[in-house]
Structure formats: structure tokens, C-alpha cells
Design an enzyme around this catalytic site. Structure first.
Site, PDB file in Angstrom:
ATOM      1  N   ASP A 141      21.423 -31.248  57.993  1.00 27.68           N
ATOM      2  CA  ASP A 141      20.369 -31.144  57.045  1.00 27.68           C
ATOM      3  C   ASP A 141      19.671 -32.727  57.019  1.00 27.68           C
ATOM      4  OD1 ASP A 141      19.200 -29.877  54.707  1.00 27.68           O
ATOM      5  OD2 ASP A 141      20.825 -30.763  53.356  1.00 27.68           O
ATOM      6  N   HIS A 148      10.943 -36.761  47.188  1.00 30.67           N
ATOM      7  CA  HIS A 148      11.923 -36.803  46.869  1.00 30.67           C
ATOM      8  C   HIS A 148      12.977 -37.901  47.339  1.00 30.67           C
ATOM      9  CE1 HIS A 148      16.112 -34.920  46.381  1.00 30.67           C
ATOM     10  NE2 HIS A 148      16.442 -35.240  47.475  1.00 30.67           N
ATOM     11  N   GLU A 217      19.213 -27.281  45.678  1.00 30.16           N
ATOM     12  CA  GLU A 217      18.410 -27.967  46.458  1.00 30.16           C
ATOM     13  C   GLU A 217      17.213 -27.160  47.115  1.00 30.16           C
ATOM     14  OE1 GLU A 217      20.088 -32.489  47.450  1.00 30.16           O
ATOM     15  OE2 GLU A 217      20.003 -30.943  49.204  1.00 30.16           O
ATOM     16  N   GLU A 219      15.174 -25.849  49.696  1.00 34.11           N
ATOM     17  CA  GLU A 219      14.756 -26.467  51.095  1.00 34.11           C
ATOM     18  C   GLU A 219      14.335 -24.941  51.936  1.00 34.11           C
ATOM     19  OE1 GLU A 219      17.645 -28.443  53.033  1.00 34.11           O
ATOM     20  OE2 GLU A 219      18.768 -29.202  51.295  1.00 34.11           O
ATOM     21  N   ASP A 252      20.807 -25.740  49.392  1.00 31.51           N
ATOM     22  CA  ASP A 252      21.916 -26.811  49.592  1.00 31.51           C
ATOM     23  C   ASP A 252      22.683 -27.153  48.377  1.00 31.51           C
ATOM     24  OD1 ASP A 252      23.709 -27.764  51.784  1.00 31.51           O
ATOM     25  OD2 ASP A 252      22.579 -29.692  51.430  1.00 31.51           O
ATOM     26  N   ARG A 256      26.232 -33.674  42.019  1.00 30.31           N
ATOM     27  CA  ARG A 256      25.977 -34.950  42.233  1.00 30.31           C
ATOM     28  C   ARG A 256      26.663 -36.091  41.739  1.00 30.31           C
ATOM     29  NH1 ARG A 256      21.597 -34.219  45.445  1.00 30.31           N
ATOM     30  NH2 ARG A 256      19.840 -32.531  44.649  1.00 30.31           N
ATOM     31  N   GLN A 259      28.742 -36.845  44.758  1.00 31.02           N
ATOM     32  CA  GLN A 259      27.936 -37.511  45.619  1.00 31.02           C
ATOM     33  C   GLN A 259      27.645 -38.948  45.134  1.00 31.02           C
ATOM     34  OE1 GLN A 259      24.240 -35.365  46.044  1.00 31.02           O
ATOM     35  NE2 GLN A 259      23.251 -37.223  47.390  1.00 31.02           N
ATOM     36  N   LYS A 272      28.485 -31.820  49.373  1.00 31.66           N
ATOM     37  CA  LYS A 272      27.482 -31.007  49.699  1.00 31.66           C
ATOM     38  C   LYS A 272      28.200 -30.108  50.918  1.00 31.66           C
ATOM     39  CE  LYS A 272      23.315 -33.442  49.433  1.00 31.66           C
ATOM     40  NZ  LYS A 272      22.559 -32.568  48.878  1.00 31.66           N
ATOM     41  N   THR A 276      26.256 -23.742  51.311  1.00 32.06           N
ATOM     42  CA  THR A 276      24.766 -23.523  51.465  1.00 32.06           C
ATOM     43  C   THR A 276      24.151 -22.318  51.480  1.00 32.06           C
ATOM     44  OG1 THR A 276      24.885 -25.717  52.497  1.00 32.06           O
ATOM     45  CG2 THR A 276      23.022 -24.237  53.072  1.00 32.06           C
ATOM     46  N   GLU A 386      16.364 -34.315  39.913  1.00 34.88           N
ATOM     47  CA  GLU A 386      14.896 -35.023  39.524  1.00 34.88           C
ATOM     48  C   GLU A 386      14.248 -34.552  38.391  1.00 34.88           C
ATOM     49  OE1 GLU A 386      12.462 -35.445  43.504  1.00 34.88           O
ATOM     50  OE2 GLU A 386      13.867 -33.778  43.835  1.00 34.88           O
TER      51      GLU A 386
END
Length: 443
Positions: A141, A148, A217, A219, A252, A256, A259, A272, A276, A386
Site C-alpha cells: 500500500d 492526503h 480509505e 483508494e 483499506d 485510527r 494507528q 491496517k 482491505t 480528514e
């Protein structure tokens, strides 16, 4: 302006994801044949390679005698795309050309005028079961969206120096967990993890709890093809481009709070590695060629990349991407963000070329993710971290009165993709819905 795609003798809605401009590849199982008390039960069908036009899935294993002119047709009877991916770009293109001819209104009549073959090869899309498109040996990834990266730097570091020093020089990435990549529709269990006992006060230690900050996420993922590379082989940009089999939507999932506690000094780990999600149909680069464009994230003041990453050609894609959420008690999906793949700073082929700069081996079926795709405007941010600015803002779910900072149990996340085609309202990427479930009992 894009040329109008050829018409198919198979019914295709005007806004279908699956016009003849697409011809994606995926793995499906046909429905169980009807049984009779007077006859032995037919064997259960097995997964095999297919494509899709409109609401019809086409069994490529049933077309083996026709496709044998291009490649060994046994690859289409396999339960994954890996063998087909390994054949290389010229074989992929040859198969795609034959399929477009077979399915076009003015093309080859071989399938169109053979009722027995049509019965054997064609299935309603809502009656088949879709599977993971490939056995993924390795999953990487990346972190290649400038906006971002800048937003995360503003939230967690210094807004005046938000980008890490290396971001404009190389595609940053980390190795993900291939065993936890799931096909669209697989529910995601809220993970337990170790988080800071008191946010911002690391001296207080940690606790082991279900994540309170489950995130998506937005992606894109891309599968690699061609034969396995030799140890020490370094790809050029040109070779990297030829090695990309096709693109999927990718979510993904991220914890948080986990993380934030664990990512220093080596980056994401358990935050993570639990899930996915990818869409089941792989859209070829030839199908996306009409949407090739320049990135919109570069600035004149940016440093020039090193020679092996220097690419003067348009290598990004104008793919509109939307994320929708439907809460447990909601009757419809509500859009929370709309972004675009052209916001990426580093292209697919730059990512892959850098991945091999040390001689790292690549195999057919390997998967790479772009990292979260965000634009400059808050409405184009690619994750709830975000959108909620790390829980300081509520993200409204339309006019329902509901809002989120992060995902709740029972939320379903869907990622439709669309293209600015005059004759096609949506692209062939499909969508990647998956639902979050309550955590399992604590160990």
C-alpha cells in the site's frame, strides 16, 4: 472527446458500468443447475474466469475453442486470474479484442448465432457468485496523494512543514497483509487493538479495547501481471506500465486510534492488517486509456524526480470516485465524499518502478494500493480522518439527521466510480460495498 463504444447484441443499459468499452475480468461461479428427482444431481459448478457486459456475465471457459487462437485456454478454467495475468500484455489484449468482436452487434457471429453456446456461456449477473479475482502473494500500500499527506501532516505534526521531506522525491509505501484482502461484500469485524490510555499523554500507557476510530480509505488498487521477475531485476517506467494488468476499487480499512499509538517508528501495523476490501471485476488499462491525463497535484516549485522516476507523459487517470455510507437504520446510501484519481501525485507506474528499484521480485497477482486519494477541497477528502478532521467535525449523512466522525457498527460503505463519458455515465470499476460488524469477544 471519447469515441462511442461499439453496440452489443447483449442488452446494455445506457448508464451501465459494463459497456463494451470495459470488458473487465473476474472470477465467478455460475448458479447451481436445476435438479430432478429422476436424475442424479449435477456436479456443483466451480469458479472460473469471466467477463461482463451489461447485466450478463460471460463464461470464458465456455469460449475456450475460440480463445485458443490467442493463448492456452486452460487459464480460463482456473479459480483465479493468476495464470491469465502471467501471460503478459499482448495475450491480455488479444483476448480482449476477440471478446469485443464476439459481443459486438457488428462483430463475429460465432457466439451470437449459436444458441447452444449462448446457453452454456451466458449468465445473469445477479445469479452468479463473485470471488476474489486472484491469489494475492504480496500486497503493498502506497501513500501517494499529496493532499492526503499534507492534511495528515497538519493534523499530527506542523502545518508549516506538513509533508515529510521525502514525499516529493519518492513514492512512499509499506507492505500490507495479503491474507486480509477480501472481495467486496465481505463484512468487516471491528478490531480490538492497543490504544493510548489518555490521548496525547503517552506516559499513561495503553489499553486493549475495540477501536473507536474505524475508518475507510478511498483508494485504487492495481494487479500486476507478466511472468515473475528475477531477483535483482529493476523495472523501467515502460516495463512497469506493461506489467499492470488492471485496476480495482480498494478500501483499506483503518483503526485510527490504534494507528496513532503504534505507527512510530515503523509505520502502520495492526491498525491496517485486519481488512482491505476490493471490487471483484478487474478493469484493464486498455479500458481506462481514454481517461489518461496529467496529475493536478504538481507545482512548478517541486523538485524534479530522479531519472528512473522522471515521466513526461500523461500517466494519471481521470476517474471520479465517490464514497457512500448507509447506517444500520437507514434506507439509502448517502454520499460523504467525491474525489478523483488524478489527485494522486505519483502514478501507478512510478509507484511500481520505485518498488523494484532495489531488485524486489514481482509476481502475477501481486496487488498494490495507491493510498488514500484526497483533493484540496474538504468535499474531496478520501477518509473520515480528514473529513472529520480527527473527530473535531461531524460528517453529515445527507439530510437523514445522522452524522459520523468515524464508522459505527452496522454501517455499510460503498464506493461507486464514474467516468466523464458522454455515452457512459459510469465506469466499469463497479463498487466495493462492505459492512462493519461489532467486535468479537475480547481475547
Amino acid at each position: 472527446m471519447s469515441a462511442q463504444p461499439p453496440s452489443s447484441w447483449i442488452s446494455v443499459r445506457p448508464n451501465s458500468d459494463f459497456s463494451l468499452s470495459n470488458i473487465p475480468f473476474g472470477i465467478f461461479t455460475p448458479p447451481q443447475p436445476p435438479t430432478s428427482s429422476l436424475l442424479p444431481s449435477p456436479p456443483s459448478p466451480h469458479p472460473r474466469v469471466g467477463t461482463r457486459v451489461g447485466d450478463t456475465v460471460v463464461d470464458l471457459s465456455a469460449l475456450s475453442p475460440i480463445l485458443a487462437s490467442v493463448c492456452d485456454p486452460s487459464v480460463f478454467s482456473q479459480p483465479t486470474l493468476n495464470e491469465f495475468m502471467g501471460l503478459g500484455r499482448e495475450k491480455w489484449r488479444g483476448v480482449r479484442r476477440i471478446l469485443i468482436s464476439l459481443l459486438s452487434e457488428d462483430g463475429s457471429p460465432t457466439l451470437r448465432e449459436d444458441a447452444k453456446l449462448r446457453h452454456k456461456a451466458l449468465f445473469q449477473a445477479d445469479r452468479v457468485t463473485m470471488h476474489m479475482p486472484a491469489t494475492i502473494g504480496d500486497y503493498t500500500d502506497f501513500f501517494t496523494s499529496r493532499d492526503h499527506a499534507y492534511n495528515c501532516g497538519c493534523m499530527f505534526r506542523d502545518p508549516s512543514n506538513a509533508l515529510y521531506d521525502n514525499f516529493l522525491h519518492l513514492p512512499v509505501g509499506y507492505h500490507g497483509r495479503a491474507s486480509s484482502v477480501y472481495v467486496s461484500g465481505t463484512d468487516v469485524v471491528r478490531p480490538f487493538g492497543q490504544v493510548a490510555k489518555v490521548k496525547g499523554v503517552p506516559a499513561q500507557g495503553s489499553v486493549h479495547v475495540p477501536t473507536g476510530s474505524l475508518d475507510f480509505e478511498m483508494e485504487l488498487g492495481y494487479f500486476l501481471g507478466g511472468p515473475p521477475t528475477d531477483p535483482g531485476h529493476v523495472m523501467t517506467l515502460e516495463e512497469a506500465e506493461s506489467r499492470i494488468f488492471g485496476v480495482v476499487l480498494l478500501n483499506d480499512w483503518s483503526a485510527r486510534d490504534v494507528q496513532a499509538w503504534e505507527y512510530v517508528p515503523l509505520g502502520p501495523f495492526t491498525a491496517k492488517n485486519f481488512a482491505t476490501s476490493i471490487s471483484p471485476w478487474v478493469v484493464t488499462m486498455d479500458a481506462l486509456e481514454p481517461f489518461r491525463c496529467d496529475s493536478v497535484s504538481g507545482l512548478p516549485s517541486d523538485p524534479k524526480p530522479l531519472a528512473y522516476l522522471a515521466d513526461g507523459s500523461p500517466s494519471h487517470y481521470d476517474i471520479n470516485l465517490t464514497v457512500e455510507i448507509r447506517g444500520k437504520g437507514m434506507t439509502s446510501y448517502e454520499t460523504v465524499t467525491s474525489t478523483n484519481a488524478k489527485y494522486l501525485f505519483w502514478s501507478f507506474k512510478q509507484q511500481l518502478t520505485h518498488h523494484t528499484v532495489t531488485g524486489c521480485r514481482m509476481n502475477p497477482g501481486d496487488l498494490c494500493g495507491t493510498g488514500t486519494i484526497s483533493g484540496k477541497h474538504p468535499s474531496s477528502y478520501g477518509c473520515l480522518l480528514e473529513l472529520s478532521w480527527n473527530k473535531t467535525r461531524q460528517v453529515a449523512l445527507g439530510s437523514t439527521g445522522e452524522s459520523r466522525t468515524f464508522l459505527e457498527d452496522g454501517d455499510t460503505v460503498r464506493i461507486p466510480a464514474s467516468q466523464p463519458l458522454q455515452v457512459q455515465a459510469e465506469s466499469a470499476l463497479g463498487n466495493a460495498p462492505a459492512q462493519s460488524s461489532p467486535p468479537a469477544p475480547a481475547p
